[in-house]
Design a protein around this motif. Structure first.
Motif, PDB file in Angstrom:
ATOM      1  N   LEU A 255      38.668  89.038   9.160  1.00  0.00           N
ATOM      2  CA  LEU A 255      39.909  88.236   8.797  1.00  0.00           C
ATOM      3  C   LEU A 255      40.229  87.806   9.729  1.00  0.00           C
ATOM      4  CD1 LEU A 255      41.436  89.205   5.890  1.00  0.00           C
ATOM      5  CD2 LEU A 255      42.814  88.256   7.586  1.00  0.00           C
ATOM      6  N   ILE A 256      41.260  86.458   9.644  1.00  0.00           N
ATOM      7  CA  ILE A 256      41.471  85.330  10.970  1.00  0.00           C
ATOM      8  C   ILE A 256      42.760  84.909   9.398  1.00  0.00           C
ATOM      9  CG2 ILE A 256      40.763  83.756  10.804  1.00  0.00           C
ATOM     10  CD1 ILE A 256      42.925  85.210  13.191  1.00  0.00           C
ATOM     11  N   THR A 257      44.334  84.989   9.836  1.00  0.00           N
ATOM     12  CA  THR A 257      45.656  84.220   8.929  1.00  0.00           C
ATOM     13  C   THR A 257      45.979  83.002  10.279  1.00  0.00           C
ATOM     14  OG1 THR A 257      46.085  86.385   8.491  1.00  0.00           O
ATOM     15  CG2 THR A 257      48.149  84.475   7.806  1.00  0.00           C
ATOM     16  N   LEU A 258      45.585  81.824   9.138  1.00  0.00           N
ATOM     17  CA  LEU A 258      45.892  80.197  10.608  1.00  0.00           C
ATOM     18  C   LEU A 258      47.788  79.761  10.007  1.00  0.00           C
ATOM     19  CD1 LEU A 258      42.778  78.156  10.343  1.00  0.00           C
ATOM     20  CD2 LEU A 258      43.735  79.617  11.736  1.00  0.00           C
ATOM     21  N   GLY A 259      48.223  79.317  10.750  1.00  0.00           N
ATOM     22  CA  GLY A 259      49.492  78.536  10.253  1.00  0.00           C
ATOM     23  C   GLY A 259      49.609  77.938  10.845  1.00  0.00           C
ATOM     24  N   VAL A 337      42.086  90.647  17.373  1.00  0.00           N
ATOM     25  CA  VAL A 337      42.197  90.210  15.811  1.00  0.00           C
ATOM     26  C   VAL A 337      41.230  90.722  14.901  1.00  0.00           C
ATOM     27  CG1 VAL A 337      43.627  88.555  14.164  1.00  0.00           C
ATOM     28  CG2 VAL A 337      44.219  88.155  16.221  1.00  0.00           C
ATOM     29  N   LEU A 338      40.227  90.345  14.679  1.00  0.00           N
ATOM     30  CA  LEU A 338      39.082  89.983  14.045  1.00  0.00           C
ATOM     31  C   LEU A 338      38.710  91.406  14.017  1.00  0.00           C
ATOM     32  CD1 LEU A 338      36.672  87.380  15.784  1.00  0.00           C
ATOM     33  CD2 LEU A 338      37.977  87.654  13.381  1.00  0.00           C
ATOM     34  N   VAL A 339      38.690  92.150  15.014  1.00  0.00           N
ATOM     35  CA  VAL A 339      38.608  93.670  15.293  1.00  0.00           C
ATOM     36  C   VAL A 339      39.595  94.459  14.144  1.00  0.00           C
ATOM     37  CG1 VAL A 339      39.032  96.296  16.022  1.00  0.00           C
ATOM     38  CG2 VAL A 339      38.241  93.557  17.803  1.00  0.00           C
ATOM     39  N   GLU A 340      40.510  94.001  13.520  1.00  0.00           N
ATOM     40  CA  GLU A 340      41.266  94.714  12.686  1.00  0.00           C
ATOM     41  C   GLU A 340      42.107  93.804  12.166  1.00  0.00           C
ATOM     42  OE1 GLU A 340      44.271  98.247  12.157  1.00  0.00           O
ATOM     43  OE2 GLU A 340      43.846  97.655  13.278  1.00  0.00           O
ATOM     44  N   VAL A 341      41.515  94.181  10.477  1.00  0.00           N
ATOM     45  CA  VAL A 341      42.365  93.265   9.971  1.00  0.00           C
ATOM     46  C   VAL A 341      43.946  92.308  10.008  1.00  0.00           C
ATOM     47  CG1 VAL A 341      43.598  92.073   7.378  1.00  0.00           C
ATOM     48  CG2 VAL A 341      40.652  93.369   7.312  1.00  0.00           C
ATOM     49  N   LYS A 342      44.507  91.683  10.675  1.00  0.00           N
ATOM     50  CA  LYS A 342      45.946  92.075  10.429  1.00  0.00           C
ATOM     51  C   LYS A 342      46.439  90.651   9.710  1.00  0.00           C
ATOM     52  CE  LYS A 342      46.350  94.940  15.420  1.00  0.00           C
ATOM     53  NZ  LYS A 342      44.547  94.474  15.304  1.00  0.00           N
ATOM     54  N   ASP A 343      48.077  90.975   9.479  1.00  0.00           N
ATOM     55  CA  ASP A 343      49.122  89.802   8.982  1.00  0.00           C
ATOM     56  C   ASP A 343      49.469  88.905   9.845  1.00  0.00           C
ATOM     57  OD1 ASP A 343      50.941  90.924   9.529  1.00  0.00           O
ATOM     58  OD2 ASP A 343      51.581  92.200   7.477  1.00  0.00           O
ATOM     59  N   SER A 362      44.452  82.585  17.346  1.00  0.00           N
ATOM     60  CA  SER A 362      43.757  82.618  15.638  1.00  0.00           C
ATOM     61  C   SER A 362      42.797  81.822  15.622  1.00  0.00           C
ATOM     62  CB  SER A 362      44.525  82.293  14.714  1.00  0.00           C
ATOM     63  OG  SER A 362      45.619  80.779  15.004  1.00  0.00           O
ATOM     64  N   ARG A 363      43.016  80.295  16.284  1.00  0.00           N
ATOM     65  CA  ARG A 363      41.971  78.980  16.046  1.00  0.00           C
ATOM     66  C   ARG A 363      40.578  79.372  16.933  1.00  0.00           C
ATOM     67  NH1 ARG A 363      46.197  77.699  13.924  1.00  0.00           N
ATOM     68  NH2 ARG A 363      46.998  75.663  12.902  1.00  0.00           N
ATOM     69  N   PHE A 364      41.042  80.345  17.630  1.00  0.00           N
ATOM     70  CA  PHE A 364      39.844  80.383  18.565  1.00  0.00           C
ATOM     71  C   PHE A 364      38.741  81.560  17.571  1.00  0.00           C
ATOM     72  CE2 PHE A 364      41.554  79.632  22.291  1.00  0.00           C
ATOM     73  CZ  PHE A 364      40.769  79.019  23.375  1.00  0.00           C
ATOM     74  N   ALA A 365      39.478  82.107  16.923  1.00  0.00           N
ATOM     75  CA  ALA A 365      38.872  83.453  15.953  1.00  0.00           C
ATOM     76  C   ALA A 365      38.236  82.748  14.728  1.00  0.00           C
ATOM     77  CB  ALA A 365      39.879  84.405  15.815  1.00  0.00           C
ATOM     78  N   VAL A 366      38.486  81.384  15.298  1.00  0.00           N
ATOM     79  CA  VAL A 366      37.361  80.885  13.396  1.00  0.00           C
ATOM     80  C   VAL A 366      36.120  80.986  12.728  1.00  0.00           C
ATOM     81  CG1 VAL A 366      38.032  78.997  11.728  1.00  0.00           C
ATOM     82  CG2 VAL A 366      39.613  79.468  12.724  1.00  0.00           C
ATOM     83  N   PRO A 367      36.038  80.313  14.359  1.00  0.00           N
ATOM     84  CA  PRO A 367      34.146  80.244  14.160  1.00  0.00           C
ATOM     85  C   PRO A 367      33.817  81.757  13.563  1.00  0.00           C
ATOM     86  CG  PRO A 367      34.916  79.566  16.080  1.00  0.00           C
ATOM     87  CD  PRO A 367      35.661  79.985  15.433  1.00  0.00           C
ATOM     88  N   SER A 368      33.686  82.891  14.586  1.00  0.00           N
ATOM     89  CA  SER A 368      32.879  84.268  13.862  1.00  0.00           C
ATOM     90  C   SER A 368      34.180  85.165  12.503  1.00  0.00           C
ATOM     91  CB  SER A 368      33.735  85.198  15.491  1.00  0.00           C
ATOM     92  OG  SER A 368      32.642  84.228  16.279  1.00  0.00           O
ATOM     93  N   ALA A 369      34.720  84.393  12.101  1.00  0.00           N
ATOM     94  CA  ALA A 369      35.589  84.990  10.985  1.00  0.00           C
ATOM     95  C   ALA A 369      34.969  84.972   9.680  1.00  0.00           C
ATOM     96  CB  ALA A 369      37.332  84.560  10.298  1.00  0.00           C
TER      97      ALA A 369
END
Length: 911
Positions: A255-259, A337-343, A362-369
Motif C-alpha cells: 500500500l502507498i499513500t499519495l498526497g 513503505v511497500l514492505v509494511e502498510v503505513k499511513d 511515494s511516487r517511486f512506489a506506485v508501479p509496484s503497489a
C-alpha cells in the motif's frame, strides 16, 4: 483472530465475524469487480463499510492475481499463447467493440500469416517470461528488506556518509565564494532563473516538468493490477489505512499513500512557507539547483565569455538544493513503505528518518503497489493524475464518501478570477516584459503580448480599465450575467486567439512560475541600481500594495511566509491560467458568469462547469471497474443521470447495492411532524418561516423535547441567516432562557478552527450532566445543514440522542447557476431531470445531517423532521431505506411527543 467467510466459492478473510449485510456487501462487490462493472454502493455509517470494501476488494485482487499467475505458468509450460492474451479487452466491452481480426490481410499467403502469428506468440511468451522474472526479483527484494535489518543499517550508514560529504563540499564552496565576489554572481543566477527559456514550437512535445517524466523509464515495471482508493480528506484516508492495518490483509498488501507537497514535505525550510504555491515553487527550484534540469535563456549565455561561464557553473553548484531529494534514498523509501502498510504520518516520519523526500519517494512506489490511497483531486483532475504517475488502464477505482462526488468534480474544474487579480497580473507581466524584453525570444514576446491582451479584454468586459487601480474604479453597470463560452469569447473580442495554444504555452514555458518568482524577488525590496527601470519597479510595488486588502499599509516582506496573506496575492497568473484552461471546455458543457459588483476589485469572472461527466468519463473509460460508495448515497438518480448517463455508460454496466443498518429496527424512531404544540402547521417555506409564530413553534417543540430526551440534542437549520434570526427572536421572547434550564445551548461557530473547541465543550457538558443527574440533562447544539457539523462529525451515543431537522433546506431557486444547471439537464437528458435536481440536492443534505446520530450497533436515537412536506411519497422515497422503513408520520404534536417519551424511557431506562 481473522475469520474465513465463504460466500459461494469465494473466501473473504475478516478480522471478526461480520454482519450479514457485510457478507452481502463483499459478495456483490466481488461480482462487480469480476464483471468489470460500475457499482453504486450504499452502506450506512456504523455498518463497517471500510472493512467491507477492504476485504471484498482485496479478496478479488488476491484471486485475480492467482488466476493470472496460474494462466501465465500454463502458457510458459506449453509455449503457446492465445492471440488475445494480455491484449484482452476490459470485461465490460462487448464483442462488437473488440478489435477485429487483422492477423491475415486479404490476399496474403498462408505461410506469411502463419509466420506472423508464430512470431507474435513468441513475443508474447518472451514478454510473459520477462514479466515473471521482474516480479520475482521485486518480491525477493521486498522480502530481503522485510527480513534483513542489515540492509536498513547499511542504507543509514550510506546516508550519513553522503550527508557528511555534502556538508564538507558545501563548506569548501562557501569558503571559495567568500574569497571571491559571490554576491553579483548570486544576483545574476537569480536573474537567469526568472527569464523564460526559448519557446520552440506550438506542437505537442514531451516537456521536462520534474523527476517523474525524466525517470519515467526507470519507473516502468511489469503490469501490477491495482486498486486506487480515494476519499475527500487526508483524515478519511488515514482512517482507511488504519482499517487496512487491522485487516487480515494488513501484513501482505503493498500500500502507498499519495498526497500533496504541502502534506508530505519534510524540508522545514520549504514547509514553513505555508502557501501551497510557494511550497511547490520552492520545491521545483531546489530540484533545478540539484540537477540543472532547467536551462536559462540562450540570450544570456551568448553574452558571457568563457570566464563568466565558469563562474556561473561554480555559482550554480553553490545554490541551495534539497538534502532530501536523493534518488537512492527515495528509491529506498519507496521500497520500505511497500514492505509494511503505513499511513501518511508514518510515511512522513520515515522520510525524515531516511533523509528522503516522501512526496517523490511515494511516487517511486506506485508501479509496484497493489493499493494506492489518494485524495479526490489527484484522481479526478487529469493533469494532477498524470503528474503523480497514475495510470488507470485496466485498474480498479474505489471512490469513497462519494455523496458529494458531483460537487467535487464541478469544484475542481471550475475557476474564478477577480478584477484585482486581472489588474495585478497585467501589471506584473508588463513589468516583467519591460525588464527582460531584450533577453526574450520573439515567440515568448508574442505569447506574453497575447496574455496581456487577454487580461486587458477581461477587465474591459467587467467595465474597468486595466491601467487604473481596481479599488478606486466604480462600475456604472452592476449585476450578474450568465453567458455561454462562445458568447463570452465574442463579447471579450478574443475569439480570434487560439486558447489551446495559449494554454500549451502556459504549461511548457511555466510563465506563471517565472512571474511568481519575479514578483517574490522584486515585489518588496528593489535591488536594481537607480534608473528609470527602478522608478518603474517602485511604482509597480506601490501599485501591488494598493491592490492588497487594507490599502496604505506598509510594504510587506517579499519572503512570502505570511500565511494570512491569500496565495493569489503573490501569483495571480496561476489562477488566471486555470480560468483560461476552463475556457477551452466545449461550449455546451460550461458557462461564464460575469459578476459586476460596485468596484472593479469586487467584480469577477467565474467559469461554471455544467457537465462533470466530461472529466469523469476519462476515469470510467480507462479503469477496469469502479465502485462509488458512501454512507448515504440517496437519491441515487443524480449519480446515474449526471455522471454515468452523460458519460455514455449503459445501464447494463451499472449495479446498485444498498444495505440496511446493523442496529435493531426499534433502536431508531424517525418521525415526520406536521404541526406543533399550538397546532401551527409546520411548513417552513421561505415566505412563512420568518413569521414570529413559526419561530415560536420551533422553540416550543425543542422545549418539550429537552424535557424527555437525555444527553445531546442536535438541531439543524436550513441556513446560518435563519438560525441567527430564530435565536435572536427566542432571546427576545424568553424562549432561550427556558431552553437553557434543561440543556446548555451551543451554536455552530463561524470559523472552522473553532469547531473542535465547541464539540469538546459540548461533549464535556453532556458527560458532566450524565454523572451529576441534576436539573440540566445535557446540551442542545444548534447547527446548519451543509455547515461544519453536518458532515464528518460523530454524534454517537449520548452526543446525539435526538436529531431535529427544521424545514427543508432547498437551494436558492433564484440562483443563476442552479437555473442554468436545471436547463442543461432538461436539454441533455430525457424525462426532464432538471425539475427534480432541487429536491435531490435538498434531500442529499438532509440525509447527510440526520445520519450523524446512529454510529454503531448498540446506538439509538430519534429523528424529528419538522415539516409536513416530508410526508409526501416522493420525498419519503429519497430517505435512506433504513430510516424510510421506520418513519412514522404524525399529524399533530401530542402523539409524536408521546411516542418520543416512550422511546427514550425504554431505551434509557435500564442504564
Amino acid at each position: 483472530m481473522a475469520d474465513q467467510i465463504q460466500e459461494g466459492s469465494i473466501h473473504f478473510p475478516f478480522p471478526y465475524t461480520p454482519y450479514s449485510i457485510q457478507k452481502d456487501f463483499m459478495a456483490e462487490l466481488y461480482r462487480v469487480l469480476e464483471a468489470g462493472k460500475i457499482g453504486i454502493f450504499e452502506s450506512p455509517t456504523g455498518t463497517g463499510k471500510s472493512l467491507s470494501l477492504i476485504c471484498g476488494a482485496l479478496s478479488w485482487l488476491r484471486d485475480f492475481e492467482r488466476k493470472k499467475q496460474q494462466e501465465e505458468a500454463r502458457l510458459l509450460d506449453t509455449g503457446i499463447a492465445p492471440s488475445n492474451h494480455l491484449e484482452e479487452p476490459p470485461p465490460h466491452m462487448s464483442t462488437s467493440q473488440e478489435v477485429p481480426d487483422t492477423s491475415k490481410p486479404a490476399g496474403e499467403p498462408d505461410w506469411i500469416a502463419q509466420f506472423v502469428q508464430k512470431k507474435e506468440e513468441k513475443d508474447k511468451i518472451d514478454r510473459l517470461r520477462d514479466e515473471q522474472v521482474r516480479r520475482k526479483k521485486r518480491e525477493g527484494h521486498l522480502q530481503q528488506i522485510r527480513h534483513n535489518a542489515h540492509l536498513k543499517y547499511a542504507a543509514k550508514r550510506m546516508r550519513q556518509e553522503e550527508e557528511e560529504m555534502e556538508r564538507l563540499l558545501r563548506l569548501s564552496k562557501e569558503m571559495l565564494a567568500a574569497a571571491g565576489s559571490g554576491q553579483p554572481e548570486e544576483e545574476l543566477g537569480r536573474e537567469e532563473d526568472l527569464v523564460l527559456a526559448e519557446y520552440d514550437s506550438d506542437e505537442e512535445k514531451k516537456t521536462v516538468s520534474g523527476v517523474l517524466e525524466e525517470d519515467d523509464e526507470d519507473l516502468e515495471e511489469e503490469h501490477v493490477t491495482k486498486i486506487y482508493y480515494c476519499s475527500r480528506t487526508h483524515s478519511q484516508l488515514m482512517q482507511f489505512v488504519h482499517e487496512v492495518q487491522k485487516s487480515p490483509f494488513g501484513k501482505e498488501t503493498r500500500l502507498i499513500t499519495l498526497g500533496s507537497r504541502q502534506n508530505l514535505c519534510v524540508n522545514e525550510e520549504v514547509k514553513r512557507l505555508g502557501s501551497v504555491h510557494l511550497i511547490n515553487d520552492r520545491c521545483l527550484e531546489m530540484q533545478k539547483n540539484k540537477h540543472g534540469t532547467y536551462q536559462s535563456c540562450e540570450a544570456i549565455s551568448e553574452k558571457k565569455n568563457k570566464e563568466e561561464e565558469k563562474a556561473k557553473k561554480r555559482k550554480t553548484e553553490t545554490r541551495t538544493s534539497c538534502p532530501f531529494y536523493n534518488y537512492e534514498q527515495m528509491q529506498f523509501l519507496g521500497d520500505e513503505v511497500l514492505v509494511e502498510v503505513k499511513d501518511i504520518e508514518q510515511l512522513v516520519a520515515l522520510g525524515k528518518e531516511a533523509r528522503a523526500c516522501p512526496y517523490y519517494g511515494s511516487r517511486f512506489a506506485v508501479p509496484s503497489a497493489q493499493l494506492v490511497v489518494l485524495p479526490y483531486q489527484m484522481l479526478l483532475h487529469a493533469a494532477t493524475r498524470h503528474a503523480a504517475g497514475i495510470k488507470l488502464q485496466g485498474q480498479v477505482v474505489i471512490i469513497d464518501e462519494a455523496h458529494n462526488l458531483i460537487d467535487s468534480i464541478t469544484s475542481i474544474h471550475s475557476a474564478e478570477v477577480s478584477g484585482s487579480q486581472l489588474c495585478q497580473a497585467h501589471s506584473q507581466l508588463s513589468q516583467y516584459m519591460e525588464r527582460y524584453r531584450k533577453l526574450l525570444k520573439a515567440k515568448n514576446l508574442m505569447y506574453i503580448k497575447q496574455i496581456l491582451y487577454l487580461l486587458e479584454k477581461f477587465v474591459t468586459v467587467l467595465g474597468g480599465n486595466v491601467k487604473q487601480n481596481p479599488n478606486t474604479q466604480n462600475l456604472f453597470q452592476t449585476g450578474t450575467e450568465l453567458k455561454t463560452i462562445n458568447d463570452f469569447l465574442f463579447q471579450s473580442q478574443i475569439d480570434n486567439i487560439n486558447l489551446f495554444k495559449v494554454q500549451r504555452y502556459f504549461e511548457k514555458s511555466m510563465v506563471s512560475r517565472k512571474l511568481f518568482g519575479f514578483t517574490k524577488e522584486y515585489g518588496g525590496v528593489s535591488i536594481l541600481p537607480p534608473s528609470k527601470e527602478q522608478s518603474k519597479l517602485t511604482g509597480f510595488q506601490h501599485f501591488l500594495q494598493s491592490l492588497k486588502p487594507g490599502t496604505g499599509a506598509a510594504p510587506s516582506s517579499s519572503s512570502g511566509e505570511d500565511e494570512s496573506q491569500p496565495p493569489w496575492l503573490g501569483s495571480p497568473l496561476m489562477q488566471i491560467e486555470s480560468f483560461l484552461a476552463a475556457l477551452t471546455t466545449a461550449n455546451q458543457d460550461g458557462r461564464v458568469i460575469v459578476s459586476r459588483q460596485g468596484s472593479l476589485s469586487q467584480s469577477s469572472l467565474r467559469f461554471l462547469l455544467l457537465n462533470p461527466s466530461v472529466h469523469f468519463a476519462q476515469v470510467v473509460k480507462e479503469c477496469r471497474a469502479m465502485i462509488i460508495a458512501g454512507g448515504t448515497m440517496q437519491p441515487v438518480a443524480d449519480f446515474r443521470e449526471q455522471l454515468l448517463q452523460c458519460a455514455g455508460i449503459g445501464t447494463e454496466r451499472v449495479v446498485e447495492f444498498s444495505c440496511g443498518h446493523v442496529i435493531p429496527p426499534d433502536n431508531i424512531l424517525p418521525i415526520v411532524l406536521c404541526s406543533g404544540p399550538s397546532n401551527q402547521q409546520l411548513e417552513f417555506i421561505y415566505q412563512k418561516r420568518e413569521l414570529p409564530q413559526m419561530m415560536d413553534e420551533i422553540g416550543r417543540i425543542l422545549c418539550n423535547l429537552c424535557n424527555v430526551v437525555p444527553g445531546g440534542v442536535v438541531c439543524f437549520f436550513p441556513s446560518y441567516e435563519y438560525l441567527y434570526k430564530v435565536q435572536a427572536h427566542w432571546e427576545q421572547s424568553g424562549l432561550l432562557t427556558r431552553l437553557a434550564v434543561k440543556k446548555k445551548i451551543f451554536q455552530e461557530p463561524n470559523r472552522a478552527n473553532q469547531v473542535e473547541q465547541v464539540l469538546t465543550e459540548y461533549s464535556k457538558c453532556i458527560k458532566r450532566c450524565s454523572q451529576v443527574k441534576g436539573v440540566m440533562t445535557g446540551a442542545l447544539l444548534l447547527s446548519v445543514v451543509g455547515g461544519k457539523m453536518s458532515e464528518g462529525i460523530n454524534f454517537s451515543d449520548d452526543l446525539g440522542r435526538c436529531v431535529v431537522m427544521v424545514g427543508m433546506p432547498y437551494p436558492n431557486i433564484k440562483s443563476l447557476e442552479l437555473q442554468e444547471k436545471m436547463a442543461y439537464l432538461d436539454q441533455t437528458l430525457p424525462n426532464s431531470p432538471g425539475k427534480s435536481l432541487i429536491e435531490n440536492l435538498c434531500m442529499k443534505a438532509v440525509n447527510q445531517s440526520i445520519g450523524r446520530a446512529i454510529r454503531h450497533q448498540q446506538d439509538f436515537a430519534s429523528i424529528l423532521l419538522l415539516d409536513q412536506r416530508y410526508s409526501r411519497p416522493s420525498i419519503l422515497a429519497k430517505l435512506p431505506s433504513w430510516i424510510r422503513d421506520q418513519v412514522e408520520i404524525k399529524a399533530t404534536f401530542g402523539p409524536a411527543f408521546a411516542a418520543l417519551r416512550k422511546f427514550h424511557r425504554e431505551k434509557s431506562g435500564p442504564s
